[in-house]
Design an enzyme around this catalytic site. Structure first.
Site, PDB file in Angstrom:
ATOM      1  NE  ARG A  42      -4.374  -1.454   1.974  1.00  0.00           N
ATOM      2  CZ  ARG A  42      -5.240  -1.588   2.834  1.00  0.00           C
ATOM      3  NH1 ARG A  42      -4.934  -1.500   4.014  1.00  0.00           N
ATOM      4  NH2 ARG A  42      -6.281  -2.063   2.352  1.00  0.00           N
ATOM      5  CE  LYS A 179     -18.747 -11.924  11.286  1.00  0.00           C
ATOM      6  NZ  LYS A 179     -19.163 -10.442  11.969  1.00  0.00           N
ATOM      7  N   GLY A 333      -6.734  -7.213   1.191  1.00  0.00           N
ATOM      8  CA  GLY A 333      -6.601  -7.929   2.266  1.00  0.00           C
ATOM      9  C   GLY A 333      -6.014  -9.096   2.313  1.00  0.00           C
ATOM     10  N   GLY A 356     -12.371  -4.638   1.339  1.00  0.00           N
ATOM     11  CA  GLY A 356     -13.669  -4.331   1.550  1.00  0.00           C
ATOM     12  C   GLY A 356     -14.163  -3.522   0.619  1.00  0.00           C
TER      13      GLY A 356
HETATM   14  C1  3PG Z   1      -8.756  -1.796   5.307  1.00  0.00           C
HETATM   15  O1  3PG Z   1      -7.621  -2.241   5.445  1.00  0.00           O
HETATM   16  O2  3PG Z   1      -9.749  -2.454   5.254  1.00  0.00           O
HETATM   17  C2  3PG Z   1      -8.889  -0.203   4.727  1.00  0.00           C
HETATM   18  O3  3PG Z   1      -7.625   0.237   5.103  1.00  0.00           O
HETATM   19  C3  3PG Z   1     -10.049   0.171   5.701  1.00  0.00           C
HETATM   20  O4  3PG Z   1      -9.840   0.047   7.113  1.00  0.00           O
HETATM   21  P1  3PG Z   1     -11.290  -0.044   7.818  1.00  0.00           P
HETATM   22  O5  3PG Z   1     -11.669  -1.313   7.460  1.00  0.00           O
HETATM   23  O6  3PG Z   1     -10.550  -0.342   9.516  1.00  0.00           O
HETATM   24  O7  3PG Z   1     -11.903   0.981   7.753  1.00  0.00           O
END
Ligand code: 3PG
Ligand code: MG
Length: 385
Positions: A42, A179, A333, A356
């Site tokens: 990132r 989930k 992620g 997300g």
């Molecule tokens: C992540 O890693 O999912 C993003 O940086 C957003 O973070 P958050 O899910 O804590 O809002």
């Protein structure tokens, strides 16, 4: 989707530019107690935007959140390790403190937006991973100063929305993670586009339960069994595992020395046992389907790959995605972390920096951060492309 890009901003030379990045990187604690960045994707991904702005004569201030510190400063949410890495990659950029140290960030408090834009002429959003959050630093500045998408944000949107507009077939999606309740919306959207949807990870047990299997002590969401049953009946495209790798009574995830047998079973998990990975038969079947795909989207690990006893399913999928000749995209992620861990990230066409955010973009076709940029362009008369 059209967005204002860096070139659409007023000339940044001599201007003060605020750049929202997503430097929410995985950190661990080193042997000497120092905090170590596990994966700097990132940070590296933000460099082209930051460099472009510096090269065009801007004074650049970057900002990001780190973790979920709930509005108060804390040592584990301090951006110091990120600041050090950023200085190595692109010296000359100022980095503000963790945005989430201020309770106004998550509340989208206009007073915090005032603070962020004070003394700043332009705003650039390059935080794709956080573009699904309607937080102050994401949706606030575009209403106040001319704003544009950075290179990373623009590329992520181009790839992910392009993927759904005209995918080459067969289109195979692989979903995992713990989930199913988080993913129902994206499953429904994907079922309209894909030829095959492979389901692994913790979420597969709710589907397996819906098919009448026992799940033992595996993760399961009882209130989602009916929804999963409905999806299985409606979506012929869904493929669930037919075998599993399970951990026996007394076993501890991440600690092989604690004991507990590891076995391969069919689609039913015995009482007292826990399913922690798809089995070798399912992994091979998933790999075959991925090999024939012309478009692949992978989000979520197939098992608890951090524990070597349960990494095989995720590794097999990661290698199959890397070998596939079609266009391959990995959602951010955990699956991006898995691709890095198994050494295949550079053989994947696009590894998203947003977990997300990429799922929400696929599900809804838009994100709060993108809406804010389009509104900014309309308000300040900037071109979009
Ligand atoms: C992540 O890693 O999912 C993003 O940086 C957003 O973070 P958050 O899910 O804590 O809002
Ligand atoms: Mg998140």
């Amino acid at each position: 989707m059209k967005l204002p890009h860096l070139e659409d901003l007023p000339d940044p030379s001599g201007r003060r530019v605020l750049v929202r990045c997503d430097f929410n990187v995985p950190l661990s604690t080193g042997p000497d107690g120092s905090r170590v960045i596990e994966d700097d994707l990132r940070i590296r991904s933000a460099v082209p935007t930051l460099r472009w702005l510096l090269d065009h004569g801007a004074a650049v201030t970057a900002c990001s959140h780190l973790g979920r510190p709930k509005g108060a400063p804390g040592p584990t949410s301090d951006l110091a390790p990120v600041r050090a890495r950023l200085d190595e990659l692109v010296p000359g950029v100022t980095l503000l403190d963790n945005l989430r140290w201020n309770p106004g960030e998550e509340k989208n408090d206009p007073a915090f937006v005032d603070q962020l834009v004070a003394g700043r002429d332009l705003y650039v959003d390059d935080a794709f991973g956080a573009a699904h959050r309607a937080h102050a630093s994401i949706v606030g500045p575009p209403a106040r100063v001319p704003s544009a998408a950075g290179r990373l944000l623009a590329r992520e949107v181009e790839v992910l929305s392009g993927l759904l507009e005209a995918p080459a077939h067969p289109f195979v999606a692989i979903l995992g993670g713990s989930k199913v309740s988080d993913k129902l919306g994206v499953i429904r959207s994907l079922l309209e586009k894909v030829d095959t949807l492979l389901i692994g990870g913790g979420m597969c047990f709710t589907f397996l339960a819906a098919l009448g299997n026992t799940v033992g002590d595996s993760l399961v969401e009882p209130d989602q069994i009916a929804n999963c049953g409905e999806l299985l009946r409606s979506g012929a495209a869904i493929v669930v595992p037919t075998d599993l790798t399970v951990l026996g009574p007394g076993g501890v995830i991440g600690d092989p020395s604690a004991g507990g047998d590891v076995r391969q079973v069919g689609a039913s998990v015995p009482d007292g046992w826990k399913g922690l990975d798809i089995g070798p038969g399912s992994a091979a079947e998933f790999a075959d389907l991925i090999a024939d795909a012309r478009t692949v989207l992978w989000n979520g690990p197939m098992g608890v790959f951090e524990d070597p006893r349960f990494e095989a399913g995720t590794r097999t999928v990661a290698e199959a995605v890397a070998e596939c000749r079609g266009f391959t995209v990995v959602g951010g992620g955990d699956s991006a972390a898995a691709a890095a861990r198994f050494g295949v990230a550079d053989r994947i066409d696009h590894v998203s920096t947003g977990g997300g955010a990429s799922l929400e973009l696929i599900e809804l076709g838009d994100l709060p951060g993108l809406e804010a940029l389009r509104a900014s362009a309309a308000h300040f008369g900037l071109a979009t492309r």
